[in-house]
Enzyme design. Structure first.
Site, PDB file in Angstrom:
ATOM      1  N   ARG A  98      24.665  51.543  25.856  1.00 30.83           N
ATOM      2  CA  ARG A  98      25.568  50.539  25.306  1.00 30.83           C
ATOM      3  C   ARG A  98      24.761  49.366  24.755  1.00 30.83           C
ATOM      4  O   ARG A  98      23.567  49.204  25.056  1.00 30.83           O
ATOM      5  CB  ARG A  98      26.546  50.055  26.373  1.00 30.83           C
ATOM      6  CG  ARG A  98      25.873  49.339  27.539  1.00 30.83           C
ATOM      7  CD  ARG A  98      26.878  48.885  28.573  1.00 30.83           C
ATOM      8  NE  ARG A  98      27.744  47.865  28.026  1.00 30.83           N
ATOM      9  CZ  ARG A  98      28.833  47.407  28.645  1.00 30.83           C
ATOM     10  NH1 ARG A  98      29.200  47.922  29.812  1.00 30.83           N
ATOM     11  NH2 ARG A  98      29.566  46.465  28.105  1.00 30.83           N
ATOM     12  N   LYS A 134      35.721  42.251  28.928  1.00 32.15           N
ATOM     13  CA  LYS A 134      37.056  41.911  28.420  1.00 32.15           C
ATOM     14  C   LYS A 134      37.774  40.962  29.376  1.00 32.15           C
ATOM     15  O   LYS A 134      38.492  40.051  28.943  1.00 32.15           O
ATOM     16  CB  LYS A 134      37.890  43.182  28.225  1.00 32.15           C
ATOM     17  CG  LYS A 134      37.579  43.959  26.971  1.00 32.15           C
ATOM     18  CD  LYS A 134      38.586  45.090  26.826  1.00 32.15           C
ATOM     19  CE  LYS A 134      38.294  45.944  25.616  1.00 32.15           C
ATOM     20  NZ  LYS A 134      39.258  47.060  25.497  1.00 32.15           N
ATOM     21  N   GLU A 189      40.631  51.275  24.640  1.00 28.92           N
ATOM     22  CA  GLU A 189      41.812  50.950  25.437  1.00 28.92           C
ATOM     23  C   GLU A 189      42.432  49.685  24.842  1.00 28.92           C
ATOM     24  O   GLU A 189      41.733  48.677  24.677  1.00 28.92           O
ATOM     25  CB  GLU A 189      41.423  50.724  26.889  1.00 28.92           C
ATOM     26  CG  GLU A 189      42.611  50.497  27.796  1.00 28.92           C
ATOM     27  CD  GLU A 189      42.209  50.315  29.254  1.00 28.92           C
ATOM     28  OE1 GLU A 189      43.106  50.073  30.081  1.00 28.92           O
ATOM     29  OE2 GLU A 189      41.005  50.410  29.551  1.00 28.92           O
TER      30      GLU A 189
END
Length: 572
Positions: A274, A284, A48
């Site tokens: 992850r 983020k 994204e």
């Protein structure tokens, strides 16, 4: 949508299988190819564009692009640009640069989910016509209330049974911007009592009256990630949609859309753990807070865990790839010690970085028995273990600089550097003996007067009195003035944001020291951004891409020669 396999595909599969034990995704892909379920592997990396990529993304990049490379397929770069309020071209360009810097190239053009907005809209109409989607007028708060909990089923929306005609009409009004944001949404009609909460009539379109970085003002409604992701995979003929474990509970929804829409292909989703790494934070939102509040000087600050920050700090791309390969691919969540990343960087640079000398805190040494106008050239290896590195030619002169910490007026036997009345070798040059320390009014040593021991260039002293150690130096008249930035870990807490902690309180107060009067050997005048060096006895360094100028180069410390962090922490 898939291409036919190349003739070399089978040999690629066999070669990969024979080389080393394979992780579970490799095994899945190999079996799919051998069984003929897949003709050509197509993966995708779908970031994204709402921030810069971080070290966790590096693992995903290496996995998705690496699987495509290993099995003779292609990997697409597709921007998941369905949230226009937080996305912009700066992030798009940074992400593309990061992927290429890591050594990967996407197949075909850069793709965007927004490329498929019309197709996705048409498929939303298909669901409405099939009675599998409806426009819901519940507010976001009401929708959360109706959704239920993990232990209680949800309740049907009062708007769930609208007619197909009414839903089509209202959805078109949503598209034309006739409704306010938050006043309604399009939801899939699945099962409000489903144990998996993601299947409780999820939102597939919401109203967003914001300009989009790629499509401008064309749309006032945007698809949800869950609706757009799998369908974009299908349009592109993705065979293996690889994502992190937090999307495991979303897989039934991913499959539901694939099964209920006229998609051209049927991709499968696979999840892996992850990357969680201590002394590091990868949210983020929180990284953006560090930037916005000025705790760092941008997304590419060398202290940041972003790929661009690590690039500016001097982390080699191959070191990051080696690190990602070493930690492996599993389905078990764990925390990786940041020391493994630092080891990968240090190991690569030790083998590949040319050597140089730089005095960080200079102390002048005058060689009283060496002619003041004499300039002698001494040679130093470019790398102690690499014959392919060119030797350096260093000017040796009447005055040199050494490190302040490399001189003491008196010291015990453990001190292996320059002491009054004792000898030390200047690396790749003469043995010298200190005679006198010159001090300023405050009593601080500002100069050392010493003598060279004759005929010791490449030889031991003829009188048999050997030097106690070896120290680095640069000529006081032939050197490069520079600034050096000593970076360390950004956080002093191994879990800076765990359990709702205020991560700002975990900032390491020693994460940056700026030294502005450093003296480097003259060969570093040709240093370029992207070059790496070992400053002998000081660490690994690179030229800073942001603050360096022709008049004043700035070198960033990438990492120290040895891992001193654990030792320091144990002493506290």
């Amino acid at each position: 949508m898939s291409d036919h396999p190349s003739a070399g595909n089978n040999s690629n599969v066999e070669k990969a299988a024979a080389e080393k034990p394979q992780h579970f995704i490799q095994q899945i892909i190999r079996k799919d190819l051998e069984a003929g379920k897949v003709e050509k592997v197509v993966t995708r990396f779908p970031p994204e564009p709402n921030g810069y990529l971080h070290i966790g993304h590096a693992k995903s990049i290496c996995l998705n692009f690496g699987m495509a490379e290993e099995f003779g397929g292609v990997c697409h770069l597709r921007f998941d640009d369905t949230n226009p309020e937080k996305e912009n071209e700066e992030y798009v360009n940074a992400i593309k640069a990061d992927v290429q810097w890591l050594g990967f190239q996407w197949g075909g053009p850069v793709r965007y989910t927004s490329d498929y907005f019309q197709v996705l809209y048409d498929w939303a109409l298909h669901l409405i016509r099939e009675g599998k989607a409806y426009v819901c007028d519940l507010t976001p708060d009401q929708a959360r209330e109706y959704r239920g909990t993990l232990t209680e089923p949800g309740r049907n929306s009062p708007f769930r049974d609208r007619s197909v005609e009414e839903n089509l009409e209202r959805f078109e009004k949503m598209r034309r911007g006739e409704f306010e944001e938050g006043s309604c949404s399009l939801r899939a009609k699945i099962d409000m009592a489903a144990p998996n909460i993601n299947l409780r009539d999820p939102v597939i379109y919401r109203i967003k009256k914001a300009k989009h970085h790629h499509t401008g003002d064309t749309w006032s409604i945007y698809p949800s990630y869950d609706f757009a992701h799998g369908q974009s995979d299908a349009v592109e003929g993705v065979t293996h949609s690889i994502c992190t474990l937090e999307f495991e509970d979303h897989r039934p929804l991913y499959d539901w859309f694939i099964e209920n829409l006229p998609v051209p292909a049927r991709p499968r989703q696979y999840e892996f753990a992850r990357l969680n790494i201590n002394y590091t934070m990868t949210s983020k939102r929180k990284l953006k807070q560090l930037v916005d509040e000025g705790h760092v000087d941008g997304w590419n600050d060398p202290r940041m865990p972003t790929i661009s920050g690590m690039r500016r700090r001097g982390y080699p791309p191959q070191a990051l790839r080696n690190f990602c390969a070493n930690i492996g691919v599993t389905r078990s969540d764990s925390v990786v010690d940041v020391g493994m990343l630092e080891y990968a960087v240090r190991d690569y640079l030790d083998k590949n970085a040319p050597r140089a000398m730089c005095v960080l805190r200079p102390l002048k040494v005058t060689l009283t028995n060496y002619a003041s106008d004499k300039v002698e050239e001494v040679r130093a290896p470019g790398h102690p273990n690499r014959d392919d590195f060119s030797a350096r030619v260093l000017p040796f002169t009447h005055t040199v600089y050494i490190e302040q910490e490399d001189f003491r007026e008196e010291a015990n036997k453990k001190y292996k550097r320059l002491v009054l009345g004792k000898r030390v070798r200047l690396r790749n040059a003469y043995v010298i003996e200190a005679d006198e320390a010159i001090k300023d009014e405050s009593g601080e040593v500002i100069e050392v007067r010493a003598r060279i021991i004759e005929d010791t260039l490449g030889n031991d002293p003829a009188d048999g009195v050997k030097p106690k150690g070896v120290i680095h130096w640069v000529s006081a008249t032939h050197h490069l003035n520079c600034e050096v930035r000593l970076y360390d870990r950004l956080f002093s807490d191994p879990a800076p944001d765990a359990g709702g902690k205020d991560f700002l309180k975990s900032l390491n107060p020693e994460n940056l020291k700026v030294l502005d009067n450093c003296k480097a050997e003259i060969s570093l005048a040709s240093a370029k951004v992207g070059d790496h060096y070992q400053f002998e006895r000081s660490g690994y360094f690179c030229l800073d891409s942001k603050y360096s100028t022709l008049d004043k180069p700035v070198f960033n410390r990438t990492i120290e020669l040895r891992d001193t962090w654990a030792k320091i922490q144990n002493q506290q």
